[in-house]
Design a protein around this motif. Structure first.
Motif, PDB file in Angstrom:
ATOM      1  N   SER A  75      -0.643   9.931  -9.731  1.00 48.42           N
ATOM      2  CA  SER A  75       0.326  10.165  -8.792  1.00 48.42           C
ATOM      3  C   SER A  75       1.891   9.802  -9.275  1.00 48.42           C
ATOM      4  O   SER A  75       1.848   8.925 -10.144  1.00 48.42           O
ATOM      5  CB  SER A  75       0.182   9.358  -7.371  1.00 48.42           C
ATOM      6  N   ILE A  76       2.835  10.271  -8.510  1.00 42.96           N
ATOM      7  CA  ILE A  76       4.196  10.084  -8.880  1.00 42.96           C
ATOM      8  C   ILE A  76       4.390   8.856  -8.097  1.00 42.96           C
ATOM      9  O   ILE A  76       4.111   8.753  -6.933  1.00 42.96           O
ATOM     10  CB  ILE A  76       4.890  11.258  -8.205  1.00 42.96           C
ATOM     11  N   HIS A  77       5.230   8.041  -8.949  1.00 37.20           N
ATOM     12  CA  HIS A  77       5.504   6.666  -8.368  1.00 37.20           C
ATOM     13  C   HIS A  77       6.875   6.167  -8.876  1.00 37.20           C
ATOM     14  O   HIS A  77       7.066   6.567  -9.869  1.00 37.20           O
ATOM     15  CB  HIS A  77       4.154   5.820  -8.410  1.00 37.20           C
ATOM     16  N   SER A  78       7.179   5.004  -8.156  1.00 39.25           N
ATOM     17  CA  SER A  78       8.146   4.411  -8.483  1.00 39.25           C
ATOM     18  C   SER A  78       7.947   2.708  -8.499  1.00 39.25           C
ATOM     19  O   SER A  78       6.555   2.450  -8.423  1.00 39.25           O
ATOM     20  CB  SER A  78       9.458   4.628  -7.784  1.00 39.25           C
ATOM     21  N   ALA A  79       8.882   1.883  -8.312  1.00 39.42           N
ATOM     22  CA  ALA A  79       8.425   0.302  -8.498  1.00 39.42           C
ATOM     23  C   ALA A  79       7.516  -0.147  -7.194  1.00 39.42           C
ATOM     24  O   ALA A  79       6.388  -0.560  -7.622  1.00 39.42           O
ATOM     25  CB  ALA A  79       9.645  -0.462  -8.069  1.00 39.42           C
ATOM     26  N   ARG A  80       7.342   0.475  -5.906  1.00 39.09           N
ATOM     27  CA  ARG A  80       6.532  -0.149  -5.024  1.00 39.09           C
ATOM     28  C   ARG A  80       6.174   0.980  -4.012  1.00 39.09           C
ATOM     29  O   ARG A  80       5.532   0.708  -3.191  1.00 39.09           O
ATOM     30  CB  ARG A  80       7.204  -1.017  -4.063  1.00 39.09           C
ATOM     31  N   VAL A  81       6.477   2.229  -4.486  1.00 36.92           N
ATOM     32  CA  VAL A  81       6.049   3.311  -3.457  1.00 36.92           C
ATOM     33  C   VAL A  81       5.196   4.575  -4.452  1.00 36.92           C
ATOM     34  O   VAL A  81       5.573   4.485  -5.451  1.00 36.92           O
ATOM     35  CB  VAL A  81       7.127   4.109  -2.885  1.00 36.92           C
ATOM     36  N   ARG A  82       4.488   5.279  -3.745  1.00 34.00           N
ATOM     37  CA  ARG A  82       3.903   6.477  -4.431  1.00 34.00           C
ATOM     38  C   ARG A  82       3.931   7.515  -3.506  1.00 34.00           C
ATOM     39  O   ARG A  82       3.648   7.412  -2.336  1.00 34.00           O
ATOM     40  CB  ARG A  82       2.319   6.060  -4.858  1.00 34.00           C
ATOM     41  N   TYR A  83       3.973   8.778  -4.233  1.00 30.44           N
ATOM     42  CA  TYR A  83       3.720   9.855  -3.509  1.00 30.44           C
ATOM     43  C   TYR A  83       2.406  10.491  -3.270  1.00 30.44           C
ATOM     44  O   TYR A  83       1.826  10.916  -4.105  1.00 30.44           O
ATOM     45  CB  TYR A  83       4.762  11.033  -4.016  1.00 30.44           C
ATOM     46  N   LEU A  84       1.911  10.060  -2.004  1.00 33.78           N
ATOM     47  CA  LEU A  84       0.473  10.271  -1.798  1.00 33.78           C
ATOM     48  C   LEU A  84       0.295  11.078  -0.484  1.00 33.78           C
ATOM     49  O   LEU A  84       1.114  11.191   0.303  1.00 33.78           O
ATOM     50  CB  LEU A  84      -0.200   8.849  -1.634  1.00 33.78           C
ATOM     51  N   LYS A  85      -1.131  11.489  -0.407  1.00 33.80           N
ATOM     52  CA  LYS A  85      -1.459  12.352   0.905  1.00 33.80           C
ATOM     53  C   LYS A  85      -2.173  11.359   1.633  1.00 33.80           C
ATOM     54  O   LYS A  85      -3.270  10.567   1.296  1.00 33.80           O
ATOM     55  CB  LYS A  85      -2.076  13.503   0.536  1.00 33.80           C
ATOM     56  N   CYS A  86      -1.773  11.233   2.843  1.00 27.81           N
ATOM     57  CA  CYS A  86      -2.102  10.301   4.042  1.00 27.81           C
ATOM     58  C   CYS A  86      -3.471  10.994   4.357  1.00 27.81           C
ATOM     59  O   CYS A  86      -3.895  12.024   4.753  1.00 27.81           O
ATOM     60  CB  CYS A  86      -1.271  10.020   5.198  1.00 27.81           C
ATOM     61  N   PRO A  87      -4.964   9.907   4.297  1.00 23.65           N
ATOM     62  CA  PRO A  87      -6.056  10.720   4.983  1.00 23.65           C
ATOM     63  C   PRO A  87      -5.897  10.926   6.453  1.00 23.65           C
ATOM     64  O   PRO A  87      -7.026  11.788   6.879  1.00 23.65           O
ATOM     65  CB  PRO A  87      -7.037   9.461   4.381  1.00 23.65           C
ATOM     66  N   ARG A  88      -5.407  10.180   7.144  1.00 24.73           N
ATOM     67  CA  ARG A  88      -5.175  10.384   8.557  1.00 24.73           C
ATOM     68  C   ARG A  88      -4.265  11.307   8.883  1.00 24.73           C
ATOM     69  O   ARG A  88      -4.978  12.351   9.730  1.00 24.73           O
ATOM     70  CB  ARG A  88      -4.693   9.071   9.365  1.00 24.73           C
ATOM     71  N   CYS A  89      -3.075  11.374   8.551  1.00 20.63           N
ATOM     72  CA  CYS A  89      -1.970  12.682   9.081  1.00 20.63           C
ATOM     73  C   CYS A  89      -2.095  13.880   8.278  1.00 20.63           C
ATOM     74  O   CYS A  89      -1.333  14.777   8.693  1.00 20.63           O
ATOM     75  CB  CYS A  89      -0.905  11.817   9.483  1.00 20.63           C
ATOM     76  N   LYS A  90      -2.568  13.801   6.970  1.00 18.43           N
ATOM     77  CA  LYS A  90      -2.766  14.722   5.996  1.00 18.43           C
ATOM     78  C   LYS A  90      -1.421  15.220   5.500  1.00 18.43           C
ATOM     79  O   LYS A  90      -1.326  16.464   5.019  1.00 18.43           O
ATOM     80  CB  LYS A  90      -3.539  15.958   6.632  1.00 18.43           C
ATOM     81  N   LYS A  91      -0.282  14.355   5.665  1.00 11.99           N
ATOM     82  CA  LYS A  91       1.011  14.676   5.124  1.00 11.99           C
ATOM     83  C   LYS A  91       1.182  13.965   3.867  1.00 11.99           C
ATOM     84  O   LYS A  91       0.846  12.916   3.857  1.00 11.99           O
ATOM     85  CB  LYS A  91       1.990  14.178   6.298  1.00 11.99           C
ATOM     86  N   ARG A  92       1.941  14.495   2.989  1.00  6.28           N
ATOM     87  CA  ARG A  92       2.484  13.948   1.765  1.00  6.28           C
ATOM     88  C   ARG A  92       3.708  13.037   1.827  1.00  6.28           C
ATOM     89  O   ARG A  92       4.899  13.767   2.406  1.00  6.28           O
ATOM     90  CB  ARG A  92       2.518  14.788   0.640  1.00  6.28           C
ATOM     91  N   THR A  93       3.691  11.899   1.577  1.00  7.89           N
ATOM     92  CA  THR A  93       4.771  11.034   1.985  1.00  7.89           C
ATOM     93  C   THR A  93       4.978  10.051   0.960  1.00  7.89           C
ATOM     94  O   THR A  93       3.990   9.791   0.117  1.00  7.89           O
ATOM     95  CB  THR A  93       4.967  10.388   3.332  1.00  7.89           C
ATOM     96  N   TRP A  94       5.999   9.304   0.826  1.00  7.65           N
ATOM     97  CA  TRP A  94       6.022   8.123  -0.027  1.00  7.65           C
ATOM     98  C   TRP A  94       5.503   6.808   0.462  1.00  7.65           C
ATOM     99  O   TRP A  94       6.044   6.299   1.805  1.00  7.65           O
ATOM    100  CB  TRP A  94       7.511   7.562  -0.454  1.00  7.65           C
ATOM    101  N   ALA A  95       4.203   6.544   0.179  1.00  5.78           N
ATOM    102  CA  ALA A  95       3.418   5.415   0.756  1.00  5.78           C
ATOM    103  C   ALA A  95       4.044   4.248   0.037  1.00  5.78           C
ATOM    104  O   ALA A  95       4.186   4.121  -1.118  1.00  5.78           O
ATOM    105  CB  ALA A  95       1.997   5.729   0.660  1.00  5.78           C
ATOM    106  N   LYS A  96       4.296   3.014   0.936  1.00  8.30           N
ATOM    107  CA  LYS A  96       4.472   1.819   0.471  1.00  8.30           C
ATOM    108  C   LYS A  96       3.352   1.061  -0.227  1.00  8.30           C
ATOM    109  O   LYS A  96       2.211   1.055   0.680  1.00  8.30           O
ATOM    110  CB  LYS A  96       5.421   0.962   1.647  1.00  8.30           C
ATOM    111  N   GLU A  97       3.502   0.336  -1.128  1.00  7.14           N
ATOM    112  CA  GLU A  97       2.326  -0.547  -1.552  1.00  7.14           C
ATOM    113  C   GLU A  97       2.156  -2.134  -0.713  1.00  7.14           C
ATOM    114  O   GLU A  97       3.218  -2.609  -0.724  1.00  7.14           O
ATOM    115  CB  GLU A  97       2.741  -0.662  -3.131  1.00  7.14           C
ATOM    116  N   THR A  98       1.097  -2.501  -0.598  1.00  8.99           N
ATOM    117  CA  THR A  98       1.016  -3.786  -0.149  1.00  8.99           C
ATOM    118  C   THR A  98      -0.338  -4.344  -0.611  1.00  8.99           C
ATOM    119  O   THR A  98      -1.139  -3.514  -0.985  1.00  8.99           O
ATOM    120  CB  THR A  98       0.933  -3.567   1.322  1.00  8.99           C
ATOM    121  N   LEU A  99      -0.431  -5.478  -0.562  1.00  7.92           N
ATOM    122  CA  LEU A  99      -1.942  -6.183  -0.850  1.00  7.92           C
ATOM    123  C   LEU A  99      -2.639  -5.877   0.047  1.00  7.92           C
ATOM    124  O   LEU A  99      -2.625  -5.828   1.497  1.00  7.92           O
ATOM    125  CB  LEU A  99      -1.557  -7.801  -0.897  1.00  7.92           C
ATOM    126  N   ILE A 100      -4.228  -5.872  -0.184  1.00  3.62           N
ATOM    127  CA  ILE A 100      -5.193  -5.521   0.827  1.00  3.62           C
ATOM    128  C   ILE A 100      -5.511  -6.553   1.503  1.00  3.62           C
ATOM    129  O   ILE A 100      -5.336  -7.740   1.491  1.00  3.62           O
ATOM    130  CB  ILE A 100      -6.571  -5.187  -0.143  1.00  3.62           C
TER     131      ILE A 100
END
Length: 102
Positions: free
Chosen positions: A77-102
Motif C-alpha cells: 500500500s501507498i504510505h507515509s510515516a503514520r498513514v496508509r492509503y487503504l480501502k475501509c471494509p465498512r464504508c468501502k471508501k479509499r482514504t488515508w487511514a491513521k496507524e494505531t496500536l491494536i
C-alpha cells in the motif's frame, strides 16, 4: 519510551542482531555467503512486515472504523510515516487511514 517507540526499538534491535550474527558466522563462507546474507535480509524484512501487521491497526478517515490489514496489503500500500492509503471494509471508501496500536 512510549509503547510505540519501544516496539519499534525492539524490532530494529532484533533485526540488527540478525545482521551482526550473519557477518560473524555466514559471510566468511566465500561461495554462498552473499546469497545466504541476501536471503537472510529478505526473510528479516518479511518477519518485520508480519510483526507490524499483527501489532498495528488502522482507523478510517471517513467513518473512524478500526480495522487490520494483511501482510501483503501492508507491504504494497501507498504510505507515509503514520498513514496508509487503504480501502475501509465498512464504508468501502479509499482514504488515508491513521496507524494505531491494536
Amino acid at each position: 519510551m512510549k509503547g510505540n517507540q519501544k516496539n519499534i526499538f525492539i524490532g530494529i534491535l532484533i533485526f540488527t542482531l540478525i545482521i551482526v550474527v550473519s557477518f560473524i558466522f555466514i559471510l566468511p563462507i566465500k561461495v554462498y555467503g552473499g546469497f545466504i546474507f541476501t536471503l537472510e535480509i529478505f526473510i528479516g524484512v518479511c518477519i518485520l512486515i508480519y510483526w507490524h501487521s499483527k501489532n498495528y491497526a488502522f482507523i478510517c478517515g471517513c467513518c473512524n472504523h478500526k480495522f487490520t490489514i494483511g501482510v501483503f496489503k501492508g507491504a504494497m500500500s501507498i504510505h507515509s510515516a503514520r498513514v496508509r492509503y487503504l480501502k475501509c471494509p465498512r464504508c468501502k471508501k479509499r482514504t488515508w487511514a491513521k496507524e494505531t496500536l491494536i
